[in-house]
Design a protein around this motif. Structure first.
Motif, PDB file in Angstrom:
ATOM      1  N   VAL A 262     -11.205 -44.472   5.253  1.00  0.00           N
ATOM      2  CA  VAL A 262     -11.603 -43.533   4.204  1.00  0.00           C
ATOM      3  C   VAL A 262     -10.905 -43.886   2.887  1.00  0.00           C
ATOM      4  O   VAL A 262     -11.519 -43.913   1.819  1.00  0.00           O
ATOM      5  CB  VAL A 262     -11.253 -42.083   4.611  1.00  0.00           C
ATOM      6  CG1 VAL A 262     -11.596 -41.117   3.500  1.00  0.00           C
ATOM      7  CG2 VAL A 262     -11.997 -41.703   5.881  1.00  0.00           C
ATOM      8  N   VAL A 263      -9.602 -44.183   2.993  1.00  0.00           N
ATOM      9  CA  VAL A 263      -8.853 -44.576   1.801  1.00  0.00           C
ATOM     10  C   VAL A 263      -9.445 -45.865   1.238  1.00  0.00           C
ATOM     11  O   VAL A 263      -9.642 -45.995   0.019  1.00  0.00           O
ATOM     12  CB  VAL A 263      -7.359 -44.762   2.146  1.00  0.00           C
ATOM     13  CG1 VAL A 263      -6.599 -45.284   0.945  1.00  0.00           C
ATOM     14  CG2 VAL A 263      -6.772 -43.433   2.620  1.00  0.00           C
TER      15      VAL A 263
ATOM     16  N   SER B 266     -12.472 -47.001   1.560  1.00  0.00           N
ATOM     17  CA  SER B 266     -13.790 -46.769   0.988  1.00  0.00           C
ATOM     18  C   SER B 266     -13.672 -46.190  -0.424  1.00  0.00           C
ATOM     19  O   SER B 266     -14.353 -46.631  -1.351  1.00  0.00           O
ATOM     20  CB  SER B 266     -14.578 -45.822   1.895  1.00  0.00           C
ATOM     21  OG  SER B 266     -15.899 -45.706   1.471  1.00  0.00           O
ATOM     22  N   ALA B 267     -12.786 -45.221  -0.581  1.00  0.00           N
ATOM     23  CA  ALA B 267     -12.591 -44.608  -1.897  1.00  0.00           C
ATOM     24  C   ALA B 267     -12.024 -45.627  -2.887  1.00  0.00           C
ATOM     25  O   ALA B 267     -12.459 -45.705  -4.043  1.00  0.00           O
ATOM     26  CB  ALA B 267     -11.657 -43.406  -1.789  1.00  0.00           C
ATOM     27  N   LEU B 268     -11.060 -46.429  -2.413  1.00  0.00           N
ATOM     28  CA  LEU B 268     -10.487 -47.471  -3.271  1.00  0.00           C
ATOM     29  C   LEU B 268     -11.558 -48.484  -3.655  1.00  0.00           C
ATOM     30  O   LEU B 268     -11.673 -48.883  -4.809  1.00  0.00           O
ATOM     31  CB  LEU B 268      -9.377 -48.202  -2.515  1.00  0.00           C
ATOM     32  CG  LEU B 268      -7.931 -48.035  -2.964  1.00  0.00           C
ATOM     33  CD1 LEU B 268      -7.018 -48.847  -2.080  1.00  0.00           C
ATOM     34  CD2 LEU B 268      -7.732 -48.403  -4.420  1.00  0.00           C
TER      35      LEU B 268
ATOM     36  N   ILE C  49     -14.848 -48.288  -3.842  1.00  0.00           N
ATOM     37  CA  ILE C  49     -15.889 -47.878  -4.789  1.00  0.00           C
ATOM     38  C   ILE C  49     -15.304 -47.774  -6.196  1.00  0.00           C
ATOM     39  O   ILE C  49     -15.950 -48.139  -7.180  1.00  0.00           O
ATOM     40  CB  ILE C  49     -16.611 -46.578  -4.347  1.00  0.00           C
ATOM     41  CG1 ILE C  49     -17.935 -46.451  -5.089  1.00  0.00           C
ATOM     42  CG2 ILE C  49     -15.772 -45.344  -4.533  1.00  0.00           C
ATOM     43  CD1 ILE C  49     -18.863 -45.406  -4.526  1.00  0.00           C
ATOM     44  N   ALA C  50     -14.057 -47.323  -6.287  1.00  0.00           N
ATOM     45  CA  ALA C  50     -13.426 -47.250  -7.607  1.00  0.00           C
ATOM     46  C   ALA C  50     -13.194 -48.660  -8.162  1.00  0.00           C
ATOM     47  O   ALA C  50     -13.425 -48.926  -9.346  1.00  0.00           O
ATOM     48  CB  ALA C  50     -12.108 -46.478  -7.524  1.00  0.00           C
TER      49      ALA C  50
ATOM     50  N   TRP D 116     -18.109 -52.134  -2.507  1.00  0.00           N
ATOM     51  CA  TRP D 116     -17.922 -50.926  -1.725  1.00  0.00           C
ATOM     52  C   TRP D 116     -18.354 -51.077  -0.266  1.00  0.00           C
ATOM     53  O   TRP D 116     -17.610 -50.715   0.642  1.00  0.00           O
ATOM     54  CB  TRP D 116     -18.642 -49.756  -2.396  1.00  0.00           C
ATOM     55  CG  TRP D 116     -18.609 -48.478  -1.642  1.00  0.00           C
ATOM     56  CD1 TRP D 116     -17.547 -47.962  -0.950  1.00  0.00           C
ATOM     57  CD2 TRP D 116     -19.666 -47.545  -1.501  1.00  0.00           C
ATOM     58  NE1 TRP D 116     -17.891 -46.757  -0.395  1.00  0.00           N
ATOM     59  CE2 TRP D 116     -19.193 -46.480  -0.721  1.00  0.00           C
ATOM     60  CE3 TRP D 116     -20.973 -47.499  -1.982  1.00  0.00           C
ATOM     61  CZ2 TRP D 116     -19.988 -45.385  -0.399  1.00  0.00           C
ATOM     62  CZ3 TRP D 116     -21.753 -46.410  -1.663  1.00  0.00           C
ATOM     63  CH2 TRP D 116     -21.261 -45.364  -0.879  1.00  0.00           C
TER      64      TRP D 116
END
Lengths: 262, 262
Positions: A88-89, A91-93, A95-96, A243
């Protein structure tokens, strides 16, 4: 929807589902629910949290995307508590980073700076269980010739090193970075491994509590691993972080065979 | 829904919306869309991506939760490209940390290890624009007595320091950590600030390219900032990281007044 209704975050989706998602997570933690624990039926949840079916379903979707619940259908299905982890971390990283145009080179730079920090912390802690896990992983790696297996174990070694820091933030972030870099490994021509000696020395340094030595060896290990990339495959390093890559990687935490090692 | 339909990640929500979300993001990056750019109408998007209304809406929800689009309703509303930033990373980190029972102490430990790394990288780069931003922020801080304003600027100083590292990963992760620690600041009794001299010296060291000095001063700065917490408010440090905290923090990136500083 007014600004106020959209809540302070400015994100869409309405504040009721988001607030419900938060309340559910607060309760899950307070009640010490563990991964696999089932949630109640939809009518029960709607009544307990005093929300409509639509809001409840959206709250469950948010939690599902965040990896906090896992929804399976069919007999015995329904939402269960899951454990959000490095995926999850990552994935968020990812995409950013994708939106910033960050390249794999930037990712490697971060690992080069942060893995020695984790190694130093691991040596300071010198947790015998962590050292044993690292040693066992190193031995599996040194004994293995199969390329796919080596790649998995390599990722696992870096995950164990991050975990041995004893700091959850470093563990999550470094594991997520190792996964993102996993895409690079697939671009390498040969499963050649010149890291066995360095990895061995790193485990010895951590076991001996040699913080400075462990930090230097962690830097050397990453340097050796990524040397061929820097020399021969500059194009791969200039590729932008994407991503989808992260979501498509296997979830190491599910691999009980390796995680328990006994 | 079968295992195959759920896609390789094992997360719920079906693979069509997730794949659609990824395709949209790949296209957004390929076409160099920028924050604020509007997406086409729902029928156009449904036709272009060849998905049902339900799948499209779920894809947009995923992207909205990830901060990649921003949906506003009313005249002139509709989905627009947004820029996922530290808030998204922080939210993913916070929910994972909450499930692990990580305390604020663990968060501070990570910052204590990582901020000096960022300061060292910032000094090595010595980017004049970054140094000017840091100096201006320090001057605003030193000149301000209002507690709420100081707190905002303090967060901003740490964000600028992370950005000055020149590495996107460090910038995102350290800014997210600073935000999560922001909850701690609210627990402090007085807006007392003993950091002005250290912050000033840190900016000077970065400007002079003194990597070792900058790293030591960044460590000292965090130590001074958090000293009162360690001494007097151990309870706050033993509080667990909580997911909602992050979402409720202001989004610094929206603050054009500070970000442009001219």
């Amino acid at each position: 929807m007014s600004r106020a209704e959209r809540g302070p975050t400015g994100t869409a989706g309405g504040s009721v589902p988001r607030m419900t998602a938060r309340r559910m997570m607060r309760e899950a933690v307070a009640r010490r629910l563990v991964p696999g624990d089932r949630l109640a039926s939809e009518p029960t949840l709607m009544s307990y949290f005093d929300v409509s079916r639509g809001s409840l379903r959206e709250a469950l979707r948010v939690l599902s995307y965040l990896g906090a619940i896992d929804v399976r259908s069919g007999p015995g299905g329904g939402p269960r508590i899951a454990r959000p982890g490095p995926r999850v971390v990552g994935s968020a990283l990812a995409i950013a980073l994708q939106f910033r145009g960050t390249t794999m080179r930037g990712l490697l730079e971060a690992r080069t700076e942060l893995e020695p920090v984790a190694a130093r912390m691991a040596a300071r802690r010198g947790d015998p269980a962590d050292v044993a896990m690292l040693r066992a992983c190193h031995q599996r790696l040194a004994a293995s010739a199969a390329s796919a297996h080596r790649q998995r174990e390599c990722l696992e070694f870096h995950r164990l090193l991050a975990a041995a820091s004893g700091n959850d933030v470093l563990e999550l972030v470094l594991t997520a970075l190792a996964w993102m870099c996993g895409a690079l490994d697939r671009a390498r021509p040969e499963p050649e491994d010149r890291c066995d000696a360095t990895r061995d020395a790193l485990v010895v340094a951590i076991a001996a509590g040699d913080a400075a030595g462990a930090a230097a060896l962690a830097a050397a290990l990453l340097d050796t691993t990524t040397g061929p990339l820097r020399d021969g495959a500059a194009r791969a390093l200039d590729e932008r972080v994407s991503w989808p890559d992260v979501d498509e990687l296997p979830d190491i935490e599910d691999r009980k065979d390796v995680a328990t090692w006994t």
